[in-house]
Design a protein around this motif. Structure first.
Motif, PDB file in Angstrom:
ATOM      1  N   HIS A  19      47.070  33.293  50.033  1.00  0.00           N
ATOM      2  CA  HIS A  19      46.218  32.511  49.140  1.00  0.00           C
ATOM      3  C   HIS A  19      45.568  33.383  48.067  1.00  0.00           C
ATOM      4  O   HIS A  19      45.627  33.067  46.875  1.00  0.00           O
ATOM      5  CB  HIS A  19      45.133  31.800  49.939  1.00  0.00           C
ATOM      6  N   ALA A  48      46.427  36.268  47.082  1.00  0.00           N
ATOM      7  CA  ALA A  48      47.393  37.041  46.298  1.00  0.00           C
ATOM      8  C   ALA A  48      48.203  36.142  45.377  1.00  0.00           C
ATOM      9  O   ALA A  48      48.983  36.627  44.570  1.00  0.00           O
ATOM     10  CB  ALA A  48      48.333  37.807  47.226  1.00  0.00           C
ATOM     11  N   SER A  49      48.008  34.845  45.481  1.00  0.00           N
ATOM     12  CA  SER A  49      48.947  33.925  44.838  1.00  0.00           C
ATOM     13  C   SER A  49      48.783  33.807  43.325  1.00  0.00           C
ATOM     14  O   SER A  49      49.649  33.284  42.649  1.00  0.00           O
ATOM     15  CB  SER A  49      48.853  32.536  45.477  1.00  0.00           C
ATOM     16  N   GLY A 108      48.720  29.925  42.590  1.00  0.00           N
ATOM     17  CA  GLY A 108      47.606  29.312  43.302  1.00  0.00           C
ATOM     18  C   GLY A 108      46.632  28.623  42.368  1.00  0.00           C
ATOM     19  O   GLY A 108      46.138  27.529  42.660  1.00  0.00           O
ATOM     20  N   LEU A 162      47.831  25.337  41.180  1.00  0.00           N
ATOM     21  CA  LEU A 162      47.719  24.333  42.232  1.00  0.00           C
ATOM     22  C   LEU A 162      46.277  23.850  42.375  1.00  0.00           C
ATOM     23  O   LEU A 162      46.008  22.648  42.464  1.00  0.00           O
ATOM     24  CB  LEU A 162      48.191  24.954  43.556  1.00  0.00           C
ATOM     25  N   LEU A 163      45.356  24.814  42.382  1.00  0.00           N
ATOM     26  CA  LEU A 163      43.938  24.485  42.562  1.00  0.00           C
ATOM     27  C   LEU A 163      43.330  23.869  41.299  1.00  0.00           C
ATOM     28  O   LEU A 163      42.346  23.146  41.380  1.00  0.00           O
ATOM     29  CB  LEU A 163      43.129  25.748  42.888  1.00  0.00           C
ATOM     30  N   ILE A 181      40.854  31.002  41.828  1.00  0.00           N
ATOM     31  CA  ILE A 181      40.868  31.197  43.273  1.00  0.00           C
ATOM     32  C   ILE A 181      39.603  31.893  43.755  1.00  0.00           C
ATOM     33  O   ILE A 181      39.158  31.684  44.871  1.00  0.00           O
ATOM     34  CB  ILE A 181      42.097  32.054  43.651  1.00  0.00           C
ATOM     35  N   GLU A 213      35.376  27.886  45.350  1.00  0.00           N
ATOM     36  CA  GLU A 213      36.711  27.817  45.943  1.00  0.00           C
ATOM     37  C   GLU A 213      36.831  28.734  47.153  1.00  0.00           C
ATOM     38  O   GLU A 213      37.551  28.430  48.110  1.00  0.00           O
ATOM     39  CB  GLU A 213      37.787  28.162  44.906  1.00  0.00           C
ATOM     40  N   ARG A 266      35.260  26.858  49.844  1.00  0.00           N
ATOM     41  CA  ARG A 266      36.185  25.798  50.214  1.00  0.00           C
ATOM     42  C   ARG A 266      37.327  26.325  51.076  1.00  0.00           C
ATOM     43  O   ARG A 266      37.750  25.694  52.039  1.00  0.00           O
ATOM     44  CB  ARG A 266      36.769  25.194  48.919  1.00  0.00           C
ATOM     45  N   ARG A 267      37.806  27.499  50.711  1.00  0.00           N
ATOM     46  CA  ARG A 267      38.897  28.102  51.489  1.00  0.00           C
ATOM     47  C   ARG A 267      38.452  28.356  52.925  1.00  0.00           C
ATOM     48  O   ARG A 267      39.201  28.107  53.870  1.00  0.00           O
ATOM     49  CB  ARG A 267      39.340  29.415  50.843  1.00  0.00           C
ATOM     50  N   GLU A 312      38.367  24.970  54.748  1.00  0.00           N
ATOM     51  CA  GLU A 312      39.694  24.423  55.032  1.00  0.00           C
ATOM     52  C   GLU A 312      40.404  25.226  56.114  1.00  0.00           C
ATOM     53  O   GLU A 312      41.042  24.669  57.012  1.00  0.00           O
ATOM     54  CB  GLU A 312      40.535  24.419  53.749  1.00  0.00           C
ATOM     55  N   MET A 313      40.285  26.546  56.033  1.00  0.00           N
ATOM     56  CA  MET A 313      40.951  27.402  57.019  1.00  0.00           C
ATOM     57  C   MET A 313      40.345  27.246  58.414  1.00  0.00           C
ATOM     58  O   MET A 313      41.068  27.111  59.406  1.00  0.00           O
ATOM     59  CB  MET A 313      40.851  28.869  56.587  1.00  0.00           C
TER      60      MET A 313
END
Lengths: 189, 189
Positions: free
Chosen positions: B147, B149-150, B154, B157-158, B162, B167, B170-171, B174-175
């Motif tokens: 995530h 490194a994306s 990323g 997408l977001l 990141i 965010e 949020r990560r 979610e994780m």
DNA sequence: GTCTATAGTGAGATAGAC
DNA sequence: GTCTATCTCACTATAGAC
């Protein structure tokens, strides 16, 4: 640029052709690189295509998607690493001179874009919790691609080959269960 | 070797010193690279250390571990990429001449090794399903490191950075939820 | 301990014979 | 279309002045 991870010397050795021969088919090393990358992306996309042929229960469809992605990454040992390598590219390239680059990128982008629909539908239909769709995609892709790119580190952890059919099967099971349970809406019971 | 992803020219520009000055502090470019890598690994390990100071409920402890790892990776934009780059190193190096390499590797290996105990305990104590411990670690690390490194993928997408604090928060959410629900033993109800 | 100058090496790319 | 020979250039590393 050497940032592709492979030199033309090695390409020449493995292809059986001399270094210079490649310049008659590709105008530069970068173009060759993106041509390869593009085909890898296309192969993955093709492997995932059947998943989208029929709409079904989102959880089942996501399961198929994960299994198809794992199969595609497990097919060649280099695939996941090539995919990740693509993330690290210094974008110092001149886009005009490398048409294959745009091709590679658009195919790559379409992969999460299509999966997005599945997760989205799962949330809307209420079979999934109210998860963040992009974060869920990041987790799906990260857990899959990292695993098959992890090489020695992953094998040290597993105590065996990442690519053996038993471990690939195991990976499918662990991933699908993790996301089945992890995304499911809690039953009110 | 240029496989570090950075040339001495760029190092010189950013450090403010000339290229050759670095050879008075490091015997080669590779040693410099591994010195940097080693410090990154050490910093992550240090961030994770408090998690292991007291044993608690495995699920709570794993949650702390995930949050600490996310904080460590979110601190600098380059950390996750450096970590992944380490996976791709051609191991053509002569180990004897690079003591920093062994240091970097052993610190890196200790990170999943210590987390392994948490998941293991969760399974043994029955708060987790009978999941594969190594596969679970691969999923945890993969979903987190990938995530951060994306990069552009990323962010596309977001739809945003990141690394913004919202965010990152949020990560974490979610994780932790994904693994809380995904690993939990199904209640018999 | 830092610099300039430079050597040595290997990379990507070109020229031109076949 | 493939080859050999060669060019050019960036990189790592060294030498030696300051």
């Amino acid at each position: 640029m050497g940032s592709t991870g492979v030199g033309l010397r090695e390409v020449a050795e493995r292809s059986g052709f001399s270094k210079s021969s490649h310049f008659h088919h590709f105008s530069s090393k970068e173009e060759l690189y993106f041509e390869v990358l593009s085909r890898v992306h296309a192969r993955i996309e093709k492997s995932l295509a059947p998943v989208f042929e029929a709409e079904s229960d989102p959880a089942l469809q996501l399961r198929s998607w994960v299994e198809a992605l794992i199969d595609a990454l497990a097919e060649h040992q280099t695939t996941a690493r090539l995919l990740l390598r693509g993330l690290f590219e210094d974008n110092d390239w001149v886009p005009e001179r490398i048409p294959a680059r745009a091709q590679a990128e658009s195919t790559l982008d379409s992969i999460p874009a299509k999966a997005r629909g599945i997760v989205q539908r799962g949330v809307v239909e209420g079979v999934y919790r109210n998860v963040s769709v992009p974060h869920t995609l990041q987790s799906l892709v990260g857990a899959t691609v990292y695993h098959f790119a992890s090489g020695e580190i992953g094998e040290a952890l597993l105590g065996g080959s990442i690519f053996s059919s038993e471990e690939v099967q195991r990976r499918k099971q662990e991933m699908t269960q993790l996301f089945d349970f992890g995304l499911a809406r809690k039953s009110k019971s």
